[in-house]
Design an enzyme around this catalytic site. Structure first.
Site, mmCIF file in Angstrom:
data_model
loop_
_atom_site.group_PDB
_atom_site.id
_atom_site.type_symbol
_atom_site.label_atom_id
_atom_site.label_comp_id
_atom_site.label_asym_id
_atom_site.label_seq_id
_atom_site.Cartn_x
_atom_site.Cartn_y
_atom_site.Cartn_z
ATOM 1 N N GLU A 12 0.958 -1.212 -0.134
ATOM 2 C CA GLU A 12 -0.062 0.016 -0.102
ATOM 3 C C GLU A 12 0.806 1.170 0.028
ATOM 4 O O GLU A 12 0.262 2.247 -0.457
ATOM 5 C CB GLU A 12 -0.992 -0.080 1.117
ATOM 6 C CG GLU A 12 -1.970 -1.220 0.953
ATOM 7 C CD GLU A 12 -2.887 -1.288 2.260
ATOM 8 O OE1 GLU A 12 -4.103 -1.724 1.881
ATOM 9 O OE2 GLU A 12 -2.383 -1.276 3.424
ATOM 10 N N ASP A 196 -11.785 -6.959 -3.083
ATOM 11 C CA ASP A 196 -12.364 -8.199 -3.175
ATOM 12 C C ASP A 196 -13.866 -7.812 -2.807
ATOM 13 O O ASP A 196 -14.159 -6.429 -2.422
ATOM 14 C CB ASP A 196 -11.889 -9.050 -2.294
ATOM 15 C CG ASP A 196 -11.675 -8.469 -0.800
ATOM 16 O OD1 ASP A 196 -10.712 -7.731 -0.442
ATOM 17 O OD2 ASP A 196 -12.702 -8.529 -0.110
HETATM 18 N N1 SAH Z 1 -2.875 -11.622 2.446
HETATM 19 C C1 SAH Z 1 -2.443 -10.948 3.804
HETATM 20 C C2 SAH Z 1 -3.546 -10.829 4.826
HETATM 21 C C3 SAH Z 1 -4.253 -9.635 4.154
HETATM 22 S S1 SAH Z 1 -5.537 -9.183 5.488
HETATM 23 C C4 SAH Z 1 -1.458 -12.088 4.247
HETATM 24 O O1 SAH Z 1 -1.414 -12.999 4.289
HETATM 25 O O2 SAH Z 1 -0.404 -11.467 4.891
HETATM 26 C C5 SAH Z 1 -6.523 -7.955 4.454
HETATM 27 C C6 SAH Z 1 -5.921 -6.470 4.481
HETATM 28 O O3 SAH Z 1 -6.587 -5.627 3.396
HETATM 29 C C7 SAH Z 1 -6.143 -5.615 5.599
HETATM 30 O O4 SAH Z 1 -5.221 -4.734 5.767
HETATM 31 C C8 SAH Z 1 -7.627 -4.943 5.555
HETATM 32 O O5 SAH Z 1 -7.594 -3.628 5.797
HETATM 33 C C9 SAH Z 1 -7.882 -4.927 4.098
HETATM 34 N N2 SAH Z 1 -9.050 -5.902 3.450
HETATM 35 C C10 SAH Z 1 -9.114 -5.989 2.082
HETATM 36 N N3 SAH Z 1 -10.301 -6.812 1.953
HETATM 37 C C11 SAH Z 1 -10.651 -7.323 3.105
HETATM 38 C C12 SAH Z 1 -11.752 -7.948 3.680
HETATM 39 N N4 SAH Z 1 -12.575 -8.837 2.950
HETATM 40 N N5 SAH Z 1 -11.949 -8.101 5.073
HETATM 41 C C13 SAH Z 1 -11.050 -7.363 5.946
HETATM 42 N N6 SAH Z 1 -10.079 -6.817 5.316
HETATM 43 C C14 SAH Z 1 -9.881 -6.397 4.104
#
Ligand code: SAH
Length: 229
Positions: A12, A196
């Site tokens: 980001e 998403d």
């Molecule tokens: N793929 C990452 C985890 C991502 S968590 C890993 O394995 O390390 C999701 C991140 O994107 C968080 O920072 C949140 O703010 C945002 N986000 C995007 N889609 C989201 C969703 N469906 N639910 C919660 N947070 C979401």
């Protein structure tokens, strides 16, 4: 004026650091903080790591330790509103914590005594974002963002968050950053590009679109920075 630009994940803030080119790096409290001057604005930039606790620490550090007077958050989110598709931008008008629950005592979801269910974002930054959106020829939705320490990949949970808070998108940091900025009287702005739809395909969609959506959000935030100079 010193401005904080914050994300949750490296992806980001990478496009922002790339655009700025040169910066100094300081390690503090387990994170790296990047400082630079861009268009006459002093910047402190960081990603917090995911979730409410890490984002609270980073927002408070940027303000109290690095002296930030305004804060812009750039990142990705899951869509609740069916109007929002992958790559679309949403600007928060107000934020809540969807996983804050002491309803057993008769309080509403998202509320604790002396707190509030919704924290409003800064009206001037919101107005500035409208100007930037029209200059970029982009449609940017304004709406409510709900935050919690959960990656939501479940239609039922997503719909519950939507109906309980009137939320249009959900993520994991905005609501906590809002609490910090509100308490410290720092104007703040939370921008998210959709990665998403918070449904059963969310993790696949997130992995596929994290980078491209993060970039869309970062580009918009940098246009805001240019206006603030
Ligand atoms: N793929 C990452 C985890 C991502 S968590 C890993 O394995 O390390 C999701 C991140 O994107 C968080 O920072 C949140 O703010 C945002 N986000 C995007 N889609 C989201 C969703 N469906 N639910 C919660 N947070 C979401």
């Amino acid at each position: 004026m010193k401005l904080a630009i914050m994300g949750a994940m490296p992806e980001e803030i990478a496009p922002i650091l790339e655009k700025i080119g040169t910066y100094t790096t300081t390690e503090f409290a387990g994170n790296r903080y990047y400082e630079a001057t861009y268009n006459n604005v002093d910047l402190v930039i960081a990603y917090s790591k995911i979730g409410k606790v890490f984002s609270t620490l980073t927002a408070a550090t940027m303000i109290e330790h690095f002296g930030a007077q305004k804060l812009l958050f750039s990142g990705v989110a899951g869509a609740i509103s069916s109007e929002l598709k992958v790559g679309d931008l949403i600007v928060a008008t107000k934020l809540s914590q969807h996983d804050l629950d002491i309803t057993a005592f008769g309080h509403p979801f998202g509320y604790v005594p002396e707190g509030k269910v919704f924290v409003e974002t800064d009206a001037q930054l919101l107005a500035l974002s409208k100007i930037v959106a029209s200059e970029m020829g982009l449609h940017v939705k304004e709406g409510i963002i709900a935050t919690g320490d959960q990656f939501v990949a479940n239609e039922e949970r997503k719909n519950w968050i939507g109906s309980t808070f009137g939320a249009d998108a959900l993520e994991m940091e905005g609501g906590s950053v809002a609490v910090v900025c509100d308490a410290l009287h720092v104007p703040f702005f939370i921008l998210r590009a959709i990665s998403d739809a918070a449904d059963m395909d969310a993790s696949f969609s997130f992995d596929a679109f994290l980078e491209s959506s993060a970039k869309i959000s970062a580009e918009f935030v940098m246009k805001m920075v240019e206006k603030l100079g």
